[in-house]
Design a protein around this motif. Sequence first.
Motif, mmCIF file in Angstrom:
data_model
loop_
_atom_site.group_PDB
_atom_site.id
_atom_site.type_symbol
_atom_site.label_atom_id
_atom_site.label_comp_id
_atom_site.label_asym_id
_atom_site.label_seq_id
_atom_site.Cartn_x
_atom_site.Cartn_y
_atom_site.Cartn_z
ATOM 1 N N ALA A 1 74.889 84.992 73.922
ATOM 2 C CA ALA A 1 74.380 85.857 72.861
ATOM 3 C C ALA A 1 74.499 87.324 73.232
ATOM 4 N N ILE B 1 78.202 88.509 73.100
ATOM 5 C CA ILE B 1 78.718 88.650 71.733
ATOM 6 C C ILE B 1 78.103 89.867 71.050
ATOM 7 N N ILE C 1 77.931 83.616 60.981
ATOM 8 C CA ILE C 1 77.571 83.119 62.312
ATOM 9 C C ILE C 1 77.057 81.685 62.232
ATOM 10 N N LEU D 1 80.111 79.709 62.122
ATOM 11 C CA LEU D 1 80.683 79.610 63.470
ATOM 12 C C LEU D 1 80.021 78.473 64.240
ATOM 13 N N ALA D 2 78.700 78.410 64.201
ATOM 14 C CA ALA D 2 77.961 77.400 64.966
ATOM 15 C C ALA D 2 78.155 75.991 64.420
ATOM 16 N N LEU E 1 82.846 76.150 65.883
ATOM 17 C CA LEU E 1 82.699 75.840 67.301
ATOM 18 C C LEU E 1 82.886 74.352 67.617
ATOM 19 N N TRP F 1 83.691 86.875 62.816
ATOM 20 C CA TRP F 1 82.779 86.094 63.644
ATOM 21 C C TRP F 1 83.306 84.715 63.993
ATOM 22 N N CYS F 2 84.252 84.194 63.248
ATOM 23 C CA CYS F 2 84.692 82.811 63.461
ATOM 24 C C CYS F 2 86.118 82.668 63.987
ATOM 25 N N ALA G 1 81.747 82.544 73.109
ATOM 26 C CA ALA G 1 81.126 81.263 72.790
ATOM 27 C C ALA G 1 81.858 80.109 73.471
ATOM 28 N N GLN H 1 76.154 76.950 70.607
ATOM 29 C CA GLN H 1 75.504 77.010 69.293
ATOM 30 C C GLN H 1 74.186 77.767 69.358
ATOM 31 N N THR I 1 74.922 81.486 69.608
ATOM 32 C CA THR I 1 75.362 82.110 68.351
ATOM 33 C C THR I 1 74.208 82.254 67.359
ATOM 34 N N VAL J 1 72.462 85.342 68.116
ATOM 35 C CA VAL J 1 73.232 86.466 67.573
ATOM 36 C C VAL J 1 72.929 86.635 66.087
#
Length: 533
Positions: free
Chosen positions: A48, A51, A86, A89-90, A94, A260-261, A270, A280, A283, A286
Amino acid sequence: MNLFSLISFVVIVACVWIFAYSRAKGVDTSGSEGFFMGGRSLTALPIAGSIIMTNLSTEQIVGQNGQSYHAGMEVMAWEVTAAIAIVALAVIFLPKYFKYGINTVSDFIEIRYDTVTKRIISILFIVTYMISFLPVVLYSGSLVFNKIFHIDELLGIRPIVAIILVALIIGVIGILYLLIGGLSLSANSDTVYGVGLLICGLLIPILGVMKLGDGNFIGGVDYIVDHTPWLLNSVGAIDSAIVPWPTLITGMLFNNLYFWCTNQMIVQKALSGKNLAEAQKGTFIVGLFKVFGALFLVFPGIVARNIFGDALMSNPDNAYPYLVTEVLPQALFGVFAAVIFGAILSSFAGALNATATLFSLDFYKPVINKQADDKQIARAGKIVTIIVGVISVVVAPFISFAPAGLYQFVQEFNGLYNMPLLVIILFAFYSKKATAIAAKSTIAIHIVLYALSKVFLKDIHFLYVLSLLFFLDILIMLAISKWKPDGNFVLESFDTKVDIKPWRYTKVVSVVLVVIVILTYVAFSPIGLASLQ
């Protein structure tokens, strides 16, 4: 900035380095995994911190507060809505990245499409970082640092000399960080600076609000609501020059998903997690930070408007430096300077590490030295770190001579490839029929269309332009994949390098974070604290 402040600044920077080194010395940086990926040992907090601090720049702090001084809370869209991307992303990106066991976003492109497409993306990343990020973050960060802390006056030198000096110091320290401890040392340092930034960043608006309330925080809030309620409105007009409200669910969303991704500079941190669950959790931290980050990246501009009135309207970027000088006790200047210094250092080191990673893994090993072993790859990365870092330090001062138009072009350089990259990755996830020729064609056509938009649509907000290009890129990808089919893509085996079991609270936290974003927008709206002018 007096002698005490200078001493406290040096002591804090030194202590952070010692702490980060003690935490990172267990990671072997002689190999590529250790140097580029922190030995895949990072837990949630370092992920975190790394990032957050890679993303956060001093120009962002000053610039967004300058915009909010003029336009109000609609500027917070750049921070708060990022939390939605985000979450994506998680939850979405990811798990797929970790399943493939990749080191770079371009590795995933190669697995799904082909090597040529991978190298096109890698080159675009590298050129972007070298041209539009590294020198700019050094120059603008040093400029802001000097504006807030008056290094030129302290040392009795010209402002440009002070800027060069700060850029040189940050550049050298950033290079040494990576050479000595790789990503792990940088990430642990970022964690400390991130906590410091959160505390000091929130302290500025708190002290400012208390000043407005004659020492009473609630009284200061009432003062702002009574005197400038329209500035508390986060919903921009449809023709706003800052963030038009329709773009919140179109261009802004697509731009956030790219950044972000799919952006190597962010995703790499990450991917360095010890497992998917830690990545995860990191993120999500974040995401929470981005929502509440608006309180020190945007709200201080409104506080400054209430303290200074319209006096700074000719140069709103002075709002934050003036506010810091007005409300921050002299005893804390050294602490705040160290935190701002850390923000510049972290952005520089994060992008530098991503550049070295891409070059070493995508070009040195497969093209320049195919027989290179793991230690030779890491050594090449360290050499690239030095070369690119030195070039950035040398080029940074010359940014001051660039015309405004060129500088703006550099800042918008990401538009050349952000939408097609997002589109081809989404197709990689959800379409078995997407082809490599379609991916390359989409990138090429997008670049042409984006360049034309800078000529024929220059008066239209770029988030509207990105909205249109995103959907055009999807159509191009669909059409060419259907016109030139290449069978169905099926991957039989996966190279998972760590535990890919998701964090058990992923869905719950995702929902909570999205709800917080919605509530934040409700709070700063005409049905909340704000009212229309």
